[in-house]
Structures are given as C-alpha cells and as structure tokens.
Design a protein around this motif. Structure first.
Motif, short mmCIF file in Angstrom:
data_model
loop_
_atom_site.label_atom_id
_atom_site.label_comp_id
_atom_site.label_asym_id
_atom_site.label_seq_id
_atom_site.Cartn_x
_atom_site.Cartn_y
_atom_site.Cartn_z
N ASP A 346 -21.42 -26.02 -17.20
CA ASP A 346 -21.20 -24.44 -17.69
C ASP A 346 -21.89 -23.44 -16.52
OD1 ASP A 346 -20.34 -22.49 -19.39
OD2 ASP A 346 -22.36 -22.52 -20.51
N ASN A 347 -21.00 -22.46 -16.11
CA ASN A 347 -21.74 -21.72 -15.26
C ASN A 347 -21.56 -19.97 -15.81
OD1 ASN A 347 -22.46 -19.92 -13.25
ND2 ASN A 347 -21.41 -21.34 -11.58
N PRO A 348 -22.30 -19.73 -16.75
CA PRO A 348 -22.08 -18.68 -17.59
C PRO A 348 -22.12 -17.28 -16.75
CG PRO A 348 -24.21 -19.33 -18.30
CD PRO A 348 -23.65 -20.39 -17.28
N ASP A 349 -22.86 -17.43 -15.48
CA ASP A 349 -22.95 -16.26 -14.70
C ASP A 349 -21.66 -16.02 -13.93
OD1 ASP A 349 -25.41 -15.27 -15.18
OD2 ASP A 349 -26.00 -17.58 -14.62
N ALA A 350 -20.83 -16.90 -13.64
CA ALA A 350 -19.54 -16.92 -12.88
C ALA A 350 -18.26 -16.78 -14.07
CB ALA A 350 -19.33 -18.16 -11.74
N ALA A 391 -12.46 -14.81 -20.12
CA ALA A 391 -11.84 -13.91 -19.72
C ALA A 391 -12.01 -12.50 -20.54
CB ALA A 391 -10.25 -13.94 -19.97
N ARG A 392 -12.34 -12.72 -21.53
CA ARG A 392 -12.99 -11.82 -22.58
C ARG A 392 -14.39 -11.25 -21.92
NH1 ARG A 392 -16.30 -12.48 -26.48
NH2 ARG A 392 -15.68 -14.72 -26.86
N GLN A 393 -14.99 -12.51 -21.90
CA GLN A 393 -16.51 -12.06 -21.13
C GLN A 393 -16.31 -11.33 -19.81
OE1 GLN A 393 -18.10 -16.15 -21.30
NE2 GLN A 393 -18.84 -15.81 -23.37
N LEU A 394 -15.40 -11.73 -18.99
CA LEU A 394 -15.27 -10.97 -17.64
C LEU A 394 -15.20 -9.34 -17.97
CD1 LEU A 394 -13.21 -13.50 -15.97
CD2 LEU A 394 -15.11 -12.45 -15.04
N ARG A 397 -17.99 -7.72 -19.23
CA ARG A 397 -19.12 -7.30 -18.07
C ARG A 397 -18.55 -6.23 -17.16
NH1 ARG A 397 -24.02 -7.00 -16.65
NH2 ARG A 397 -24.17 -7.30 -14.67
N ALA A 398 -17.37 -6.10 -16.93
CA ALA A 398 -16.67 -5.07 -16.13
C ALA A 398 -17.08 -4.01 -16.68
CB ALA A 398 -15.36 -5.32 -16.03
N ASP A 399 -16.62 -3.69 -18.10
CA ASP A 399 -17.06 -2.52 -18.86
C ASP A 399 -18.63 -2.19 -18.80
OD1 ASP A 399 -14.50 -2.69 -19.75
OD2 ASP A 399 -14.90 -3.02 -21.80
N THR A 426 -9.86 -10.96 -12.15
CA THR A 426 -9.91 -12.52 -12.33
C THR A 426 -9.47 -12.61 -13.93
OG1 THR A 426 -12.07 -12.33 -11.12
CG2 THR A 426 -11.53 -14.32 -12.53
N ALA A 427 -10.01 -11.68 -14.67
CA ALA A 427 -9.55 -12.01 -16.05
C ALA A 427 -7.77 -11.88 -16.37
CB ALA A 427 -10.04 -10.87 -16.93
N ASP A 428 -7.37 -10.82 -15.45
CA ASP A 428 -6.12 -10.76 -15.25
C ASP A 428 -5.08 -12.07 -14.71
OD1 ASP A 428 -6.07 -8.24 -16.35
OD2 ASP A 428 -5.89 -7.26 -14.50
N THR A 429 -5.75 -12.72 -13.96
CA THR A 429 -5.39 -13.81 -13.30
C THR A 429 -5.40 -15.13 -14.22
OG1 THR A 429 -6.01 -13.48 -11.28
CG2 THR A 429 -5.61 -15.44 -11.25
#
Ligand code: SF4
Length: 441
Positions: A346-350, A391-394, A397-399, A426-429
């Motif tokens: 698991d890599n929660p930071d990436a 994707a949701r977490q990305l 984080r962006a917000d 990245t989330a869109d991809t």
C-alpha cells in the motif's frame, strides 16, 4: 537567590562563589538565609547558552540548576528511545553499548559516503562449545549500521559517561541522587524513566501552549522497551509517508535492512529484526490485498499496468485475522515475500498500490531488495495499481492543495496549484482507463 533547602542550592552557590559547600552551609545558617529564600524564592540560572527553540522562540530564558538533573535524565532517556527505535536492537543490546562503540568512519576509497557502524555485544543464542548460554554475550561479528539520529544519540550519551564506559551506565545516570550500581540501567528503571519522560513532555507541551503535541495515553499500558523494535518494523512495513523526517529515516532503515545480500547485514540471514520486519511486511501486504478484494467486490473499478497481476495476487493471498503472531509465522512470512510480483504494498502517499516487481520498479530499489523504495515512488511505473478510492483521494488531496494555494505567496501558490492539477490528471487517467475486476481477469 534560590530556595536554600537541601544540597542543590548549596552546591550552586559554592560553584558560583568559589567557596566550599561547608562554608556556604555555615553562612546560610549564620544569617538565617534559608527562611529568607523560602519567603522570596528565585531561580538558580546557569551560565549555559540556551540554543533550543520552539516555534522560533527560545524554549527557556535560562537553564536552571534546580532543573538540570531532571533535564539530564530526560535527555538520557530520549537518547535511549532513539537507539531502541531507530536501530532495531534488542533492549539488552542497547544496554550493552559502550562509549566509543560508533567511531566516525574513515572516508571510503571510492569517495562513496561511509556509514557509521556500531560494534557491540549481543546476547541471544550465545553459547560456549558445550552449548551453555554465555550471559556476558559476545561481540557481534556483524556491526549495526547507524543512521544520523542514532549517531547523534550516541554522541549525547558519550558526553554523559567516561570513555569506554557503558553508555547507560547506572553509576553515571543517577545525576543528583547518585547511584553506585555497576552495570547498565535496568530494564524496569528505563521503563519508569520512559513513563516519566512522557509525563514531562506532556507538561512541557502544555506550558509551551502546544497541547496538540502531547503524547496520548497508551491503551496497552506502559511503553516497555521491547515495543520499540516491533514499532520500527511496523512503520518500515506500513508507513511509507507520514512525517517526512521519519519517512526518510524509515526509508534508510528499509534500505539498510533490505541490502541483506549486498552488505554485512546479509550475514545475519533472516534472523532478528529481519524476521520481525518480514512478519510486519507480510501482514501489511495481506491487509492491502484484503482491501483490494473488498473494493472490487463493492464494485470499484481498477486501473494501472499491474492491475491484472494485483487482482490475481489479491485473490490468492490469505486474510490474517487478529494479531497473534506465532513464532513459526516468521518463516512463512519470508516465504510469502520471496516471489517477485505478487506482494502488494500500500502506498497511501502516492495514492496507489504497488504490485512490486523488481525489474519494473522506477524507484530503483537496491539489487536483491524485496520491497520498493516507496518514498521515491515515480509516476509511470509498471507496478502501479489504482482503484476508484485512490481516484477519489487524489481529487480530495488536489482540493486541499488548492485551498492552501489560496493563502500561499506567489511562487509557492503556483507550485501547489501545479501539483493539484497533476493529481487531478492522474485521477482522470484512472477514470478513463479503469475496468471492473471481471474484465481484467
Ligand atoms: S516506483 Fe513503482 S515499484 Fe517503486 S514504489 Fe512506485 S509503483 Fe512501486
């Protein structure tokens, strides 16, 4: 003048005036100064510069003689915690360290950075030719590698004890109360000192208006010495990010520990801290696999070049319920981690799962490493897997980054916004390439 009571202030005044303690005591008695000081108490400031700062302010106006013994004791405890926490040594091994155990290294011939090595005794499984346990232990053939905070902690302790003495020698860590015991501070004493240190930190945090930095009560009771070693393995296995300073230290530890085949650590095979680390890594990987299975069962889609491989691996990894780990599990954990490509990190930071395959890894792990360099995770790696949750977490984080950017100065704000838009891309991809699990298998 201070509270003239007990030996401390007498010693202080003697040191400041050049009189001996007997002269000071007689003078105090003659002039009734004990009563005067009781009515008008004051500090005993030391002429030691205060260099430590909290939030840019000196943490003390001056260091006080009356507090110095307590501060020395806590400093010794803090250094001990660092040794226990960031070496993976057993408590007995830390208690056996002596001044001079970690000399500054000679520069390497090829110009590479030379590492500090700790040479010390170990005790576990040390027997004579007849198989009897040697309680005095023996000098460990393979030294421990010390990362920077550990070297600093050793240097602090070396200033408290004479050359060649035990770094935690009881005779030198009694401070004001004195202690004639030979040998190192006992485990029970160290446990009490850690509790006392935690109380002091909490008092100090309140006094400095840093109530958010207090250490919460531990539901499992007192922090016994052996818990540090296990905690180190837990963090190395599960927390690639977290506080950046710790991430770097845990990253270094992972590199040092993983270079088992290419460095001195290899000579220890999979005993000791390696076995503990293997167990924590296997448990963490099993948790990650279980979460991936639960996500796809709940209808989440999966993207990334390693998606198929990760789903296959997740389907075959057992779920470990509970936390009681029998001794025999260490061997099973090592066997589980050995095959390349099916262990999920698991890599929660990436915001991804890394289905680690050494040959694909863009983070350039050491040759022979069984785990990625998660701290240096690179975009575009062939081991990447993402779910809809990532994707949701990305986007979340962006917000947050956009909110921070709104209050940041020009260049910083620009950088934060650029990072936010990279995360959204990245989330869109993911959204554009993700498929349900059935379509992948
Ligand atoms: S770069 Fe690749 S191998 Fe390294 S942590 Fe990231 S996904 Fe895993």
């Amino acid at each position: 003048m201070s509270r003239i009571k007990g030996q401390g202030p007498t010693t202080y005044i003697a040191a400041r005036t050049g009189a001996n303690r007997g002269q000071v005591s007689r003078f105090v008695k003659q002039h009734g100064l004990a009563e005067v000081a009781a009515a008008r108490p004051g500090p005993c400031p030391l002429s030691v510069p205060v260099s430590g700062k909290i939030n840019g302010r000196s943490w003390r106006e001056h260091l006080d003689f009356n507090e110095s013994a307590e501060l020395m004791r806590h400093l010794g405890t803090a250094a001990t915690i660092i040794l226990l926490y960031l070496t993976g040594m057993r408590p007995q091994e830390v208690q056996g360290l002596r001044s001079g155990c970690c000399p500054d290294p000679e520069p390497a011939a090829d110009g590479a950075e030379a590492r500090h090595l700790i040479r010390s005794h170990h005790y576990k499984n040390v027997t004579d030719d007849d198989g009897n346990h040697i309680s005095a232990g023996e000098v460990r053939k393979v030294p421990w590698v010390a990362i920077t905070p550990v070297v600093h902690a050793i240097r602090v302790l070396e200033r408290m004890v004479p050359e060649g003495e035990l770094l935690l020698g009881a005779a030198h860590h009694g401070f004001r109360c004195g202690n004639s015991n030979a040998g190192a501070l006992k485990s029970d004493t160290l446990t009490l000192r850690i509790e006392s240190f935690v109380n002091w930190v909490n008092r100090e945090a309140k006094a400095q208006s840093l109530s958010g930095q207090t250490i919460p009560d531990d539901p499992h009771g007192a922090i016994g010495l052996s818990r540090f070693r296990r905690s180190l393995a837990w963090h190395v296995a599960r927390r690639p990010g977290g506080l950046i300073a710790l991430a770097i230290q845990y990253g270094h530890m992972r590199t040092l520990l993983d270079a088992r085949t290419s460095s001195g650590y290899g000579a220890r095979r999979r005993h000791g801290i390696h076995a503990v680390l293997d167990v924590e890594t296997a448990l963490a990987a099993a948790d990650t696999a279980a979460r991936l299975r639960d996500s796809v069962a709940a209808g989440e889609k999966v993207s990334g070049p390693a998606a198929r491989r990760a789903l296959t691996a997740a389907a075959h990894v057992p779920r470990f319920e509970g936390r009681i780990v029998p001794r025999t599990f260490a061997r099973k954990a090592a066997a589980f981690l050995a095959p390349d490509g099916i262990v999920l990190y698991d890599n929660p930071d990436a915001f991804l799962i890394c289905a680690f395959k050494h040959d694909n890894a863009l983070c350039e792990p050491e040759p022979g490493a069984t785990a990625p360099w998660q701290y240096d995770c690179r975009p575009g790696c062939g081991n990447t897997v993402r779910t809809d949750t990532h994707a949701r977490q990305l986007r979340e984080r962006a917000d947050k980054l956009d909110q921070l950017a709104a209050h940041a100065p020009g260049p910083v704000s620009k950088r934060l916004r650029a990072n936010a838009s990279r995360l959204r891309e990245t989330a869109d991809t993911h959204d554009n390439t993700a498929h349900p699990a059935e379509a992948r298998t």
